[in-house]
Design a protein around this motif. Structure first.
Motif, PDB file in Angstrom:
ATOM      1  N   LEU A 106      16.655  29.778   0.506  1.00 24.99           N
ATOM      2  CA  LEU A 106      17.358  28.948   1.486  1.00 24.99           C
ATOM      3  C   LEU A 106      18.869  29.136   1.423  1.00 24.99           C
ATOM      4  O   LEU A 106      19.553  28.988   2.439  1.00 24.99           O
ATOM      5  CB  LEU A 106      17.010  27.474   1.259  1.00 24.99           C
ATOM      6  N   ALA A 107      19.400  29.427   0.248  1.00 21.79           N
ATOM      7  CA  ALA A 107      20.851  29.557   0.124  1.00 21.79           C
ATOM      8  C   ALA A 107      21.401  30.696   0.971  1.00 21.79           C
ATOM      9  O   ALA A 107      22.567  30.674   1.367  1.00 21.79           O
ATOM     10  CB  ALA A 107      21.229  29.757  -1.346  1.00 21.79           C
ATOM     11  N   PHE A 108      20.569  31.699   1.272  1.00 17.92           N
ATOM     12  CA  PHE A 108      21.043  32.847   2.034  1.00 17.92           C
ATOM     13  C   PHE A 108      21.079  32.570   3.542  1.00 17.92           C
ATOM     14  O   PHE A 108      21.525  33.430   4.303  1.00 17.92           O
ATOM     15  CB  PHE A 108      20.147  34.057   1.767  1.00 17.92           C
ATOM     16  N   VAL A 138      25.009  25.907  -0.132  1.00 16.16           N
ATOM     17  CA  VAL A 138      24.764  26.852  -1.223  1.00 16.16           C
ATOM     18  C   VAL A 138      24.777  26.129  -2.570  1.00 16.16           C
ATOM     19  O   VAL A 138      23.915  26.358  -3.433  1.00 16.16           O
ATOM     20  CB  VAL A 138      25.811  27.979  -1.195  1.00 16.16           C
ATOM     21  N   LEU A 139      25.739  25.235  -2.764  1.00 17.35           N
ATOM     22  CA  LEU A 139      25.796  24.483  -4.015  1.00 17.35           C
ATOM     23  C   LEU A 139      24.593  23.558  -4.171  1.00 17.35           C
ATOM     24  O   LEU A 139      24.070  23.383  -5.280  1.00 17.35           O
ATOM     25  CB  LEU A 139      27.092  23.674  -4.075  1.00 17.35           C
ATOM     26  N   GLU A 260      15.285  34.308 -10.423  1.00 19.53           N
ATOM     27  CA  GLU A 260      16.446  34.716 -11.213  1.00 19.53           C
ATOM     28  C   GLU A 260      17.232  35.820 -10.529  1.00 19.53           C
ATOM     29  O   GLU A 260      18.463  35.748 -10.416  1.00 19.53           O
ATOM     30  CB  GLU A 260      15.982  35.178 -12.594  1.00 19.53           C
ATOM     31  N   TYR A 261      16.534  36.826 -10.031  1.00 19.33           N
ATOM     32  CA  TYR A 261      17.244  37.949  -9.410  1.00 19.33           C
ATOM     33  C   TYR A 261      17.772  37.574  -8.034  1.00 19.33           C
ATOM     34  O   TYR A 261      18.826  38.082  -7.619  1.00 19.33           O
ATOM     35  CB  TYR A 261      16.328  39.172  -9.343  1.00 19.33           C
ATOM     36  N   ILE A 262      17.081  36.726  -7.305  1.00 16.54           N
ATOM     37  CA  ILE A 262      17.617  36.279  -6.016  1.00 16.54           C
ATOM     38  C   ILE A 262      18.867  35.433  -6.229  1.00 16.54           C
ATOM     39  O   ILE A 262      19.828  35.506  -5.450  1.00 16.54           O
ATOM     40  CB  ILE A 262      16.543  35.504  -5.229  1.00 16.54           C
ATOM     41  N   ASN A 263      18.883  34.630  -7.281  1.00 14.21           N
ATOM     42  CA  ASN A 263      20.092  33.863  -7.593  1.00 14.21           C
ATOM     43  C   ASN A 263      21.256  34.791  -7.925  1.00 14.21           C
ATOM     44  O   ASN A 263      22.412  34.494  -7.586  1.00 14.21           O
ATOM     45  CB  ASN A 263      19.826  32.907  -8.752  1.00 14.21           C
ATOM     46  N   SER A 268      26.432  36.579  -5.950  1.00  9.31           N
ATOM     47  CA  SER A 268      27.268  37.738  -5.637  1.00  9.31           C
ATOM     48  C   SER A 268      27.661  37.734  -4.162  1.00  9.31           C
ATOM     49  O   SER A 268      28.822  38.019  -3.819  1.00  9.31           O
ATOM     50  CB  SER A 268      26.529  39.029  -5.977  1.00  9.31           C
ATOM     51  N   ALA A 269      26.717  37.405  -3.291  1.00  9.81           N
ATOM     52  CA  ALA A 269      27.039  37.314  -1.871  1.00  9.81           C
ATOM     53  C   ALA A 269      28.007  36.168  -1.592  1.00  9.81           C
ATOM     54  O   ALA A 269      28.899  36.271  -0.733  1.00  9.81           O
ATOM     55  CB  ALA A 269      25.761  37.126  -1.057  1.00  9.81           C
TER      56      ALA A 269
END
Length: 447
Positions: A106-108, A138-139, A260-263, A268-269
């Motif tokens: 969802l953050a993306f 995002v937060l 973990e990897y999506i975070n 980074s984005a």
């Protein structure tokens, strides 16, 4: 339908407001596929880069240059046996990895990948949604992911996952505070919480130049937020077996791995959006051809390129830095990053308010307060910690409660041992020998 015209281009919110439903679905699927592919690529990329640092080949068997190794591992993990502990809470144990993975996707939804483009005759922006409070979204998504960590450790019914969950929760919450404070400077300069507006405000100098302390604090915080080395103490195998997901297997463990990897990709984005100009082209490409490389689909290339530089930083840190102690790690978050962020916010406010202040006395007072705060922090940092006087009679104790001998202990030499001399066996009398052999001979005769 809205076709490309010569009229002035509307802002991002107006472009996204007229997107048809099918275009929204296409963007959603594109973001989902992008994140899954980035996860598979980052696993391969991390293993190859770390292997290169350690002078070994890394994955090189499945697919060209081992590119399909992550996919093969994912398929193998899906067919593993799904084990649930007897003492685990069934529904919470099942929902915990879902709660960790869904907010990462969802953050993306508010990340601007690029500017205005034309997709099948529709003018739109390379972004799913542009909310007035996109930064807070995002937060909030990163905060909700903490619930998945805590619930997974609690529902496992084992002490080691519970300890790992508590450690992870304390770590994520602590560094999330420093991360939120590092973003305040960007909000003050851009006057907006919208991610698209923050990117548009960086058409001149990027915020990594004007807000370099905020960028440094954010980079340190994003490594601690994602539980990555050298801050991966929540999953230290030498201390907690595997962390909060010790009891998970098969697809449930894969969801934690995916989260973990999506975070990593998300933070980074987010750093690219806040500090590195977003999808805007770097120098000197933004000056070529009247900004030709700063429009259209070029923005997607620049955005992914900047994001990959930050993702390489994650891998670089893992392959070079040793793991820190947990108390040192938490001390950095609370006693260094948070105070420095607060002081920097005060200085940014003073710089922004000083040229526009009508009352020079009030502006001078604000600057004086900021200087005093910096001076106090510097003095506090230079004061050495008070060391307790060593008690020679006190027994040193480790963290586990086991006593240690004093450092100046001298072990006395062992006394010489006397060697025992073997005595010769006394000869037996013939009557005794005959008596000892009588029962055997009798038994043999009876048999």
């Amino acid at each position: 339908m809205r076709y490309l015209a010569s009229a002035p281009s509307p802002n991002t919110g107006q472009l996204l407001a007229g997107d048809p439903l099918w275009l929204v679905i296409v963007k959603t699927l594109a973001i989902f596929v992008f994140l899954v592919v980035m996860t598979l690529f980052m696993i391969w990329f991390e293993r190859r880069v770390v292997a290169r640092m350690q002078h070994r080949p890394g994955p090189n068997r499945v697919g060209p240059a081992g590119l399909l190794q992550s996919l093969a591992d994912g398929l193998k993990l899906a067919f593993k046996e799904d084990i649930r502990p007897v003492l685990a809470d069934k529904w919470v144990f099942f929902l915990a990895p879902v709660i960790s993975a869904v907010p990462a996707f969802l953050a993306f939804s508010v990340m601007p990948f690029g500017g205005e483009v034309n997709i099948f005759g529709y003018d739109t922006a390379l972004q799913l949604a542009d909310l007035p409070v996109g930064v807070l979204v995002v937060l909030a998504c990163s905060s909700i992911g903490v619930y998945g960590i805590v619930l997974s450790g609690w529902s496992s019914g084992s002490p080691y996952p519970l300890l790992g969950a508590l450690r992870s929760a304390a770590q994520v919450i602590s560094y999330e505070i420093a991360m939120g404070l590092s973003i305040v400077g960007v909000i003050l300069l851009s006057h907006s919480l919208s991610t698209a507006e923050i990117v548009n405000s960086q058409q001149g100098p990027w915020y990594v130049l004007t807000l370099f302390p905020s960028f440094v604090i954010y980079v340190i915080s994003m490594v601690g937020e994602t539980n990555r080395a050298p801050f991966d103490l929540a999953e230290a195998e030498s201390e907690l077996v595997g962390g909060f997901h010790t009891e998970y297997s098969s697809l449930k463990f894969a969801l934690f791995f995916l989260a973990e990897y999506i975070n990593m990709v998300t933070v980074s984005a987010f750093a690219t959006t806040l500090f590195l100009g977003g999808w805007h082209a770097p120098l000197p490409f933004n000056l070529i051809g009247d900004g030709y490389f700063d429009t259209g689909w070029w923005g997607l290339l620049w955005f992914v390129g900047k994001m990959m530089v930050l993702l390489f930083t994650f891998v670089w840190l893992r392959g070079t830095l040793p793991r820190m102690r947990y108390d040192q790690f938490m001390r950095i978050g609370w006693k260094v990053l948070v105070p420095v962020s607060l002081v920097w916010i005060v200085l940014v406010v003073c710089v922004r308010a000083f040229p526009h202040a009508n009352d020079w006395g009030a502006a001078g007072m604000i600057m004086l307060i900021g200087i005093m705060i910096v001076a106090v922090l510097v003095v506090v940092a230079l004061i050495p910690e008070r060391k307790q006087a060593a008690d020679p009679d006190r027994v040193m104790v480790t963290g586990g409660g086991y006593p240690l001998p004093p450092l100046d202990l001298k072990v006395p030499k062992a006394p010489k041992r006397r060697q025992a001399v073997a005595k010769p066996a006394a000869p037996q009398e013939p009557a005794a020998v005959a008596a000892s052999s009588t029962p055997k001979e009798a038994s043999d005769g009876d048999s």
